[in-house]
Write an enzyme that holds these catalytic residues in place. Structure first.
Site, short mmCIF file in Angstrom:
data_model
loop_
_atom_site.label_atom_id
_atom_site.label_comp_id
_atom_site.label_asym_id
_atom_site.label_seq_id
_atom_site.Cartn_x
_atom_site.Cartn_y
_atom_site.Cartn_z
N LYS A 578 -13.29 9.71 -0.01
CA LYS A 578 -11.89 9.32 0.20
C LYS A 578 -10.90 10.45 -0.10
O LYS A 578 -9.71 10.31 0.18
CB LYS A 578 -11.53 8.12 -0.69
N VAL A 608 -12.49 2.73 3.21
CA VAL A 608 -11.74 1.54 2.80
C VAL A 608 -12.64 0.33 2.56
O VAL A 608 -12.52 -0.35 1.56
CB VAL A 608 -10.66 1.20 3.84
N ALA A 610 -16.37 0.01 3.10
CA ALA A 610 -17.83 0.20 3.24
C ALA A 610 -18.21 0.01 4.71
O ALA A 610 -17.78 0.79 5.54
CB ALA A 610 -18.59 -0.73 2.31
N LEU A 612 -17.37 -2.55 6.67
CA LEU A 612 -16.45 -3.41 7.42
C LEU A 612 -15.61 -2.59 8.40
O LEU A 612 -15.16 -1.50 8.06
CB LEU A 612 -15.52 -4.17 6.47
N GLY A 663 -24.93 -0.14 -8.30
CA GLY A 663 -24.36 0.81 -7.37
C GLY A 663 -23.04 0.43 -6.77
O GLY A 663 -22.61 0.99 -5.75
N GLU A 666 -18.18 3.68 -8.67
CA GLU A 666 -18.37 5.12 -8.56
C GLU A 666 -19.17 5.58 -9.78
O GLU A 666 -19.23 4.86 -10.80
CB GLU A 666 -17.01 5.83 -8.53
N ASP A 677 -9.08 4.10 -7.12
CA ASP A 677 -9.87 3.93 -5.91
C ASP A 677 -9.14 3.01 -4.92
O ASP A 677 -9.07 3.28 -3.72
CB ASP A 677 -11.25 3.36 -6.26
N LYS A 681 -7.39 3.64 -1.14
CA LYS A 681 -7.68 2.82 0.05
C LYS A 681 -6.43 2.29 0.72
O LYS A 681 -6.29 2.36 1.94
CB LYS A 681 -8.62 1.67 -0.34
#
Length: 814
Positions: A578, A608, A610, A612, A663, A666, A677, A681
């Site tokens: 990002k 933004v 994953a 999607l 997972g 981050e 984060d 986004k």
């Protein structure tokens, strides 16, 4: 035994009937031939009936056309010696028809019983003529009246078959029949009193399927005027190709969405016994046609065809009074059912604020009147708005049994439509994922069909050469997915993906022929040279391979600095990192400019959501002329996971630790929990919407205590989470006290953005967002009151890798 059905076009002329005789004569098996009326005759019979009922003497002119059509056919098929007997039979039946129409004309009344007798005349005449013609050519053929075999109830024009009695009659008759060929009229049947009934739309197909089922036919042949089913309507898409084989389910879906070759309900008897169905062309009998069967041997292509339905109306029932009220859908669709209105497409927002559905345009006025009356009280109270009707629309559908097994199908479909400025009014996809449907403007149908056909049925092989940096959690999953799909992409999508280079923080590996993905980790460790980003770029440039793509799977600050060099060399860049897109606005604009200037895609869908299709959808909205006015979103799968899992039975520290293990966060969880984060986004979405915003302009209402914000290391940060448990507990309990759930929400409106923890009430679309899911609500000039919603898994290595994979595939479509 074979059952062969010949439709109206196949028996449309004496020339075509001669072809039928040749086709049947070449068979060496016992054959049942089911025929429709001569081409156009059924429509003429209905026209004559309507004219007579209305007291219009022009029904006599139509009757004369019917007589002339049969006379011409007989004179072309038979010599003078044979014509007399045939003319006598035909004249007798036409005299009966004339008497029936005269009675209708005199009484100005057309009963269902009379209509059934009138329209059945076409099949009675055609079957007699064809049986006589076969005998005249020396074939061992006999005519049998279907009315003596197929028994129904007294619903004269759309009769329900008595299958037990019908199958018994058919088996008894054919047990003693020694003829090679039996000719039967399709469409017609009779009730227990011997009165003529008809089987409704697609009746001749239905007749053939009934005989095939009763006699366990080895195949049901449907002979028509096209050589099978096509990947799209060949009249609209010149590149459409015949489909060699297709499953029953795919054939049903294609037929429902406009492919006119078969009418799905009528072939059900054949489906019940898994009898193969073959669609053949009477005018070109040597062409292969389409085989429809249960599908075990069918090649696993993701998309089998594209179809459409014209003349659609899109109806929307909406209102705040619908939310949380049971029975709304029941009342809506019950009102439609009572007025015999068929619904072709349904979609409903998760907020329950609206229900959207599509019907035939001809039923639109009737549907509006019925539904407005059904909800008259709610409309009066302003709880529900009057039904909204949109016209001049069409439905397009992507069909395939195996679409659910392949990533990016829907994304590719909507991207292709967006790139061609085809505006999507509504979207629906069933849980079986056998079709993806969209409502578009009728004027865009041809453009949409051709663009989708080009995208999904392109034969040219396109190579994509990947240079990947980052092979950790997400990177390794990406390589696994590429390895799994390499063969499929080559065979089915004609895309040849090769991984030319790999790099981690320590080593890098190049192989111009492509790295073996079954042993990439070992090869990188044993054969890799010392990693150096500058040397990595120089080697990529030196190889100068076409369709090269640089893939950044890292969260590293240094890797994005390389993007400008790659783009200037027309190397596409795909990034889940990002940092570049959330850096200063000038750098962001520069990267976008270089991508356009050098025709090198710069794709970052996973920045933004994953996997999607959030950015892709947003870009399509903007490209088609729409403007985003507001965005509301839950954009952190990790934070959503954390606050969904955090309850009285676990500590905040334990949940954060679990999120890291799985997972979802981050490597440095401070990036997620600090809100940075999410800020990145929403910043990216704001910029993609056209706002030149900086990260510092976004309001961040952090939920972390000061001790956590001041932590110098990840270890220190995690320790503060233990010590500050009471702080996090108080946040949770405050939300629970109000009957709310905690969600970390990002908002963009009027050029400003903010992020922060919010109490979400039960009636909000965000309330039921579970697990690691993300959700985005786009409010635009076109979606003013009811937003465009995108929802799904927003964290995890698998879905992130699939999103990157989707971007890689998109570079092949530039």
């Amino acid at each position: 035994m074979i059952v062969s059905k010949f439709g109206g076009t196949s028996v449309g002329s004496a020339k075509n009937i001669k072809k039928i005789i040749q086709i049947i004569g070449d068979k060496n098996k016992k054959t049942i031939v089911v025929v429709s009326a001569l081409g156009g005759i059924t429509n003429l019979l209905i026209e004559a009936s309507d004219l007579a009922k209305d007291g219009n003497k022009k029904y006599m002119d139509v009757l004369e056309k019917i007589q002339n059509k049969h006379t011409e056919t007989i004179e072309e098929l038979f010599g003078n010696d044979d014509q007399k007997h045939i003319h006598t039979f035909i004249s007798k039946k036409l005299d009966l028809l004339k008497d029936m129409l005269k009675s209708v004309f005199t009484l100005n009344d057309l009963s269902e019983k009379s209509l059934a007798k009138i329209v059945s005349t076409g099949e009675i005449l055609s079957s007699f003529i064809i049986a006589k013609a076969m005998k005249n050519k020396g074939l061992n053929a006999i005519l049998k009246d279907s009315r003596s075999l197929i028994k129904t109830n007294e619903n004269y024009t759309d009769a329900a078959v008595n299958f037990d009695l019908t199958y018994e009659n058919i088996n008894t008759y054919f047990l003693n029949d020694e003829h090679d060929i039996t000719v039967l009229a399709g469409f017609i049947s009779s009730d227990d009193e011997g009165e003529t009934t008809t089987l409704g739309r697609g009746g001749s197909d239905y007749t053939a399927a009934i005989y095939a089922n009763a006699l366990d036919a080895e195949v049901l042949e449907i002979w028509t005027d096209v050589s099978g089913m096509f990947t799209a309507n060949p009249k609209l898409v010149k590149q459409a190709k015949p489909i060699k084989e297709i499953s029953y389910q795919e054939a049903m879906e294609l037929s429902h969405f406009g492919a006119k070759v078969i009418f799905p309900p009528t072939i059900q008897p054949a489906l019940n016994k898994k009898i193969p169905i073959i669609i053949k062309n009477t005018l070109a009998p040597n062409e292969e046609g389409t085989l429809i069967h249960k599908g075990k041997s069918i090649k696993k292509s993701a998309v089998k065809g594209i179809s459409h339905i014209d003349d659609i109306a899109l109806l929307t029932l909406e209102g705040n009074g619908m939310i949380g009220v049971p029975g709304i859908s029941k009342r809506l669709f019950e009102a439609l059912s009572l007025h015999l209105i068929n619904v072709k497409f349904i979609t409903q927002a998760s907020s329950e604020h609206s229900i959207c559905f599509a019907i035939d345009l001809a039923d639109a006025t009737k549907a509006k009147n019925a539904i407005d009356k059904q909800f008259e009280f709610e409309i009066f109270q302003n709880k529900v708005n009057p039904l909204i009707v949109e016209k001049d629309l069409a439905i397009i559908a992507l069909i395939g049994d195996n679409m659910k097994s392949h990533q990016g199908i829907s994304g590719k479909m909507f991207s292709e439509l967006g790139n061609n400025n085809v505006n999507i009014r509504a979207i629906a996809q069933g849980s079986t994922e056998k079709n993806i449907s969209a409502v578009i403007a009728k004027k865009d149908v041809k453009k949409a069909l051709n663009s989708l056909h080009s995208a999904f049925f392109e034969n040219q092989i396109k190579s994509i050469n990947l240079f990947i940096v980052g092979v950790g959690n997400v990177g390794s999953k990406l390589l696994d997915q590429i390895h799994q799909q390499q063969s499929y992409l080559l065979k089915k999508l004609h895309i040849d993906i090769k991984v030319i280079a790999l790099a981690n923080s320590r080593k890098m590996l190049f192989d111009e022929k492509g790295i073996n993905l079954s042993s990439w980790a070992k090869a990188l460790d044993k054969k890799g040279e010392k990693a150096d980003l500058d040397i990595f770029y120089k080697k990529t440039k030196q190889l100068n391979l076409r369709n090269s793509v640089f893939v950044d799977n890292t969260a590293n600050n240094d890797v994005p600095e390389q993007y400008t060099k790659y783009l200037k060399d027309s190397v596409a860049v795909v990034a889940c990192n990002k940092i570049a897109c959330s850096s200063n606005i000038e750098n962001y604009k520069k990267l976008k400019f270089l991508a356009r200037k050098y025709n090198a895609p710069f794709l970052f869908e996973t920045n933004v959501g994953a996997g999607l299709p959030i950015i892709d959808t947003l870009n399509n909205l903007i490209a088609s002329g729409d403007e985003v006015t507001e965005i509301q979103a839950v954009l952190s799968g990790s934070l959503n996971f954390i606050f969904n899992k955090y309850d009285r039975n676990t500590s905040f520290y334990e949940v954060v630790k679990q999120a890291g293990i799985e997972g979802y966060t981050e490597p440095d969880p401070r990036i997620d929990l600090s809100g940075v984060d999410v800020m990145r986004k929403i910043l990216i979405l704001a910029r993609e919407s056209g706002n030149e915003m900086e990260l510092e302009e976004i309001e961040n209402h952090s939920f972390l205590p000061q001790s956590s914000l001041d932590a110098d290391s990840v270890a220190d940060f995690m320790e503060t989470l233990k010590k500050e448990e009471e702080h996090f507990k108080s946040l949770r309990e405050a939300a629970e006290k109000e009957g709310c759930r905690l969600k970390y929400v990002a908002e963009y409106k009027n050029g400003k953005a903010k992020v922060g923890l919010q109490h979400i009430a039960k009636d909000h679309p965000f309330y039921n967002l579970e697990g690691k899911d993300n959700i985005v609500l786009f409010y635009t000039n076109r979606y003013k009151e009811q937003p465009l919603i995108i929802k799904g898994a927003g964290a995890g290595a698998d879905v992130t890798a699939s999103g990157i994979f989707g971007d890689i595939i998109r570079t092949g479509n530039k």
